[in-house]
Design a protein around this motif. Structure first.
Motif, PDB file in Angstrom:
ATOM      1  N   UNK A  46       0.823  -1.207   0.000  1.00 50.53           N
ATOM      2  CA  UNK A  46       0.000   0.000   0.000  1.00 50.53           C
ATOM      3  C   UNK A  46       0.857   1.257   0.000  1.00 50.53           C
ATOM      4  N   UNK A  47       1.934   1.245   0.764  1.00 51.68           N
ATOM      5  CA  UNK A  47       2.789   2.429   0.856  1.00 51.68           C
ATOM      6  C   UNK A  47       3.588   2.662  -0.424  1.00 51.68           C
ATOM      7  N   UNK A  48       3.882   1.595  -1.157  1.00 57.33           N
ATOM      8  CA  UNK A  48       4.679   1.741  -2.378  1.00 57.33           C
ATOM      9  C   UNK A  48       3.833   2.003  -3.619  1.00 57.33           C
ATOM     10  N   UNK A  49       2.608   1.477  -3.629  1.00 56.94           N
ATOM     11  CA  UNK A  49       1.769   1.604  -4.825  1.00 56.94           C
ATOM     12  C   UNK A  49       0.737   2.727  -4.729  1.00 56.94           C
ATOM     13  N   UNK A  50       0.288   3.052  -3.520  1.00 56.32           N
ATOM     14  CA  UNK A  50      -0.850   3.965  -3.386  1.00 56.32           C
ATOM     15  C   UNK A  50      -0.594   5.097  -2.393  1.00 56.32           C
ATOM     16  N   UNK A  51       0.622   5.605  -2.358  1.00 54.21           N
ATOM     17  CA  UNK A  51       0.949   6.645  -1.390  1.00 54.21           C
ATOM     18  C   UNK A  51       0.175   7.932  -1.627  1.00 54.21           C
ATOM     19  N   UNK A  52      -0.326   8.155  -2.836  1.00 52.16           N
ATOM     20  CA  UNK A  52      -1.115   9.347  -3.136  1.00 52.16           C
ATOM     21  C   UNK A  52      -2.619   9.092  -3.028  1.00 52.16           C
ATOM     22  N   UNK A  53      -2.971   7.832  -2.748  1.00 49.42           N
ATOM     23  CA  UNK A  53      -4.385   7.462  -2.696  1.00 49.42           C
ATOM     24  C   UNK A  53      -4.821   7.001  -1.307  1.00 49.42           C
ATOM     25  N   UNK A  54      -3.896   6.314  -0.601  1.00 46.75           N
ATOM     26  CA  UNK A  54      -4.196   5.795   0.736  1.00 46.75           C
ATOM     27  C   UNK A  54      -3.185   6.349   1.743  1.00 46.75           C
ATOM     28  N   UNK A  55      -3.685   6.795   2.876  1.00 48.25           N
ATOM     29  CA  UNK A  55      -2.818   7.171   3.982  1.00 48.25           C
ATOM     30  C   UNK A  55      -2.860   6.033   4.999  1.00 48.25           C
ATOM     31  N   UNK A  56      -1.732   5.373   5.217  1.00 43.65           N
ATOM     32  CA  UNK A  56      -1.686   4.191   6.078  1.00 43.65           C
ATOM     33  C   UNK A  56      -1.059   4.540   7.429  1.00 43.65           C
ATOM     34  N   UNK A  57      -1.770   4.225   8.505  1.00 45.79           N
ATOM     35  CA  UNK A  57      -1.271   4.425   9.865  1.00 45.79           C
ATOM     36  C   UNK A  57      -1.210   3.078  10.568  1.00 45.79           C
ATOM     37  N   UNK A  58      -0.279   2.934  11.502  1.00 46.59           N
ATOM     38  CA  UNK A  58      -0.080   1.680  12.223  1.00 46.59           C
ATOM     39  C   UNK A  58      -0.432   1.859  13.702  1.00 46.59           C
ATOM     40  N   UNK A  59      -1.410   1.085  14.163  1.00 47.98           N
ATOM     41  CA  UNK A  59      -1.815   1.071  15.580  1.00 47.98           C
ATOM     42  C   UNK A  59      -2.082   2.470  16.134  1.00 47.98           C
ATOM     43  N   UNK A  60      -2.752   3.288  15.331  1.00 42.34           N
ATOM     44  CA  UNK A  60      -3.159   4.624  15.753  1.00 42.34           C
ATOM     45  C   UNK A  60      -4.679   4.649  15.926  1.00 42.34           C
ATOM     46  N   UNK A  61      -5.145   5.307  16.999  1.00 40.43           N
ATOM     47  CA  UNK A  61      -6.563   5.245  17.325  1.00 40.43           C
ATOM     48  C   UNK A  61      -7.341   6.501  16.939  1.00 40.43           C
ATOM     49  N   UNK A  62      -6.769   7.326  16.067  1.00 39.92           N
ATOM     50  CA  UNK A  62      -7.490   8.493  15.584  1.00 39.92           C
ATOM     51  C   UNK A  62      -8.609   8.090  14.633  1.00 39.92           C
ATOM     52  N   UNK A  63      -9.310   9.080  14.108  1.00 37.22           N
ATOM     53  CA  UNK A  63     -10.422   8.806  13.196  1.00 37.22           C
ATOM     54  C   UNK A  63      -9.907   8.172  11.902  1.00 37.22           C
ATOM     55  N   UNK A  64     -10.598   7.142  11.444  1.00 39.55           N
ATOM     56  CA  UNK A  64     -10.187   6.428  10.232  1.00 39.55           C
ATOM     57  C   UNK A  64     -11.372   6.189   9.312  1.00 39.55           C
ATOM     58  N   UNK A  65     -11.089   6.077   8.026  1.00 33.44           N
ATOM     59  CA  UNK A  65     -12.125   5.648   7.081  1.00 33.44           C
ATOM     60  C   UNK A  65     -12.281   4.131   7.155  1.00 33.44           C
ATOM     61  N   UNK A  66     -11.126   3.457   7.272  1.00 35.86           N
ATOM     62  CA  UNK A  66     -11.106   1.993   7.372  1.00 35.86           C
ATOM     63  C   UNK A  66     -10.132   1.591   8.477  1.00 35.86           C
ATOM     64  N   UNK A  67     -10.562   0.676   9.334  1.00 38.67           N
ATOM     65  CA  UNK A  67      -9.672   0.077  10.328  1.00 38.67           C
ATOM     66  C   UNK A  67      -9.509  -1.391   9.974  1.00 38.67           C
ATOM     67  N   UNK A  68      -8.278  -1.789   9.690  1.00 44.33           N
ATOM     68  CA  UNK A  68      -8.000  -3.160   9.247  1.00 44.33           C
ATOM     69  C   UNK A  68      -7.265  -3.891  10.360  1.00 44.33           C
ATOM     70  N   UNK A  69      -7.925  -4.898  10.937  1.00 43.28           N
ATOM     71  CA  UNK A  69      -7.371  -5.646  12.073  1.00 43.28           C
ATOM     72  C   UNK A  69      -6.696  -6.927  11.593  1.00 43.28           C
ATOM     73  N   UNK A  70      -5.392  -7.033  11.855  1.00 45.19           N
ATOM     74  CA  UNK A  70      -4.621  -8.190  11.423  1.00 45.19           C
ATOM     75  C   UNK A  70      -4.446  -9.219  12.537  1.00 45.19           C
ATOM     76  N   UNK A  71      -4.529  -8.771  13.777  1.00 43.35           N
ATOM     77  CA  UNK A  71      -4.444  -9.672  14.931  1.00 43.35           C
ATOM     78  C   UNK A  71      -5.589  -9.354  15.887  1.00 43.35           C
ATOM     79  N   UNK A  72      -5.860 -10.279  16.793  1.00 42.61           N
ATOM     80  CA  UNK A  72      -7.088 -10.179  17.598  1.00 42.61           C
ATOM     81  C   UNK A  72      -6.805  -9.759  19.043  1.00 42.61           C
ATOM     82  N   UNK A  73      -5.879  -8.855  19.230  1.00 42.65           N
ATOM     83  CA  UNK A  73      -5.538  -8.368  20.563  1.00 42.65           C
ATOM     84  C   UNK A  73      -6.770  -7.807  21.288  1.00 42.65           C
ATOM     85  N   UNK A  74      -6.903  -8.046  22.588  1.00 42.53           N
ATOM     86  CA  UNK A  74      -8.041  -7.508  23.348  1.00 42.53           C
ATOM     87  C   UNK A  74      -8.192  -5.992  23.234  1.00 42.53           C
TER      88      UNK A  74
END
Length: 340
Positions: free
Chosen positions: A29-57
């Protein structure tokens, strides 16, 4: 610009495919769509999409926030696929399995890396309309066929003769991965070099840890256990190998198989129905240890057959290419954003 928040702790545990798949997607995503998608890691601010990769409590708790946007869950395992992987005593096992499904049900949509998981999720009362199949992939710049001189140099470094037939296995050392069969095949073929790249990612929680630790500490003379190694080093092992063997009893879509394909290494797998729907024709299948032993003998004695499977590995790598999957992920996120 679409604001996508990734939630994952997969990289905390080395040597597992979940972490590899997660890192590959973020990099894509960061290499192909840097002008289309803004990707954040483990940030709890407002998001359009939240993608969960692990099931942490803590991730589960975050799903109740209205700031999460469209909630996407990555299904890397189901309760039944954990059998033979981890030792979890009752009643904690039952509670954990219930939690896994509760997490998936909290999602607005799920992504599976193998279509065979869709009916299993439906059996847990999750509508099929909320599930999408998107396969894994690996980066060509990380896994690729090396030049002959590189292969010769690494074989020399490991003390493996240039003419020695090498069979490679990879993954966590656990019963589910079929490690017992891999060890048995090494015993049956003392003139072949067997290598298992991987270790105990979950330490003593690994099912059968004490028994496997004894095997790792005193393996057959022609079998090496590398322990957990960095992905950047794995490419060397795939390239020096004549055959990649994964005797697992259940899987989703192993990253190790895709990595092997990308390096042009022929693949031998246990004959599982879940493989047939995604990589049929690209690998050699064997039902049990006896059949695996026969397939190894046949491929070793028939250079033309081995060369054909090299071609099939390259064909599989082209089909599951980063370029093709980039378009699929782009379309998926855009569609999910509209649903949100």
């Amino acid at each position: 610009m679409l604001d996508i928040h990734m939630f994952s702790s997969a990289t905390k545990v080395k040597g597992q495919g979940v972490g590899s798949a997660y890192m590959e997607l973020v990099r894509l995503l960061e290499s192909h769509f840097q002008n289309e998608f803004k990707v954040s890691i483990n940030q709890y601010g407002r998001a359009d999409i939240s993608h969960y990769h692990t099931i942490d409590p803590r991730f589960f708790i975050s799903t109740f926030s209205r700031r999460r946007g469209r909630k996407i869950g990555y299904v890397h395992f189901l309760p039944e696929t954990l059998e033979g992987s981890l030792t979890i005593p009752q009643p904690f096992k039952g509670l954990f399995y219930h939690y896994v499904i509760a997490f998936y049900r909290r999602m607005d949509h799920l992504v599976v890396v193998n279509p065979s998981f869709i009916p299993k999720l439906v059996a847990y009362q999750i509508p099929a309309s909320k599930i999408t199949y998107i396969p894994n992939f690996v980066a060509r710049q990380e896994f690729f066929p090396q030049k002959a001189e590189q292969i010769a140099a690494f074989r020399k470094q490991l003390g493996i003769p240039a003419t020695k037939f090498v069979v490679l296995g990879a993954g966590q050392i656990q019963e589910r991965k079929g490690v017992d069969d891999f060890v048995e095949l090494a015993r049956r073929n003392p003139d072949i070099q067997f290598i298992w790249a991987g270790g105990f990612s979950f330490g003593k929680m690994t099912d059968g840890y004490q028994r496997y630790k004894k095997i790792v500490d005193a393996p057959p003379a022609n079998l090496r256990f590398t322990g957990i190694i960095e992905r950047t080093e794995l490419v060397n092992y795939y390239n020096i190998s004549d055959l990649f063997l994964l005797p697992s009893y259940n899987e989703l879509f192993p990253m190790s198989v895709l990595e092997s394909f990308a390096c042009g290494t022929p693949v031998l797998l246990r004959d599982l129905s879940l493989y047939r729907s995604i990589i049929a024709g690209y690998y050699v299948a064997a039902a049990n240890v006896d059949a695996m032993n026969q397939q190894i003998a046949d491929l070793r004695q028939k250079p033309a057959a081995l060369a054909y499977m090299q071609q099939q590995a390259r064909a599989a790598a082209a089909y599951y290419s980063e370029e093709r999957l980039a378009k699929i992920w782009q379309q998926f996120y855009l569609e999910q954003a509209k649903e949100g």
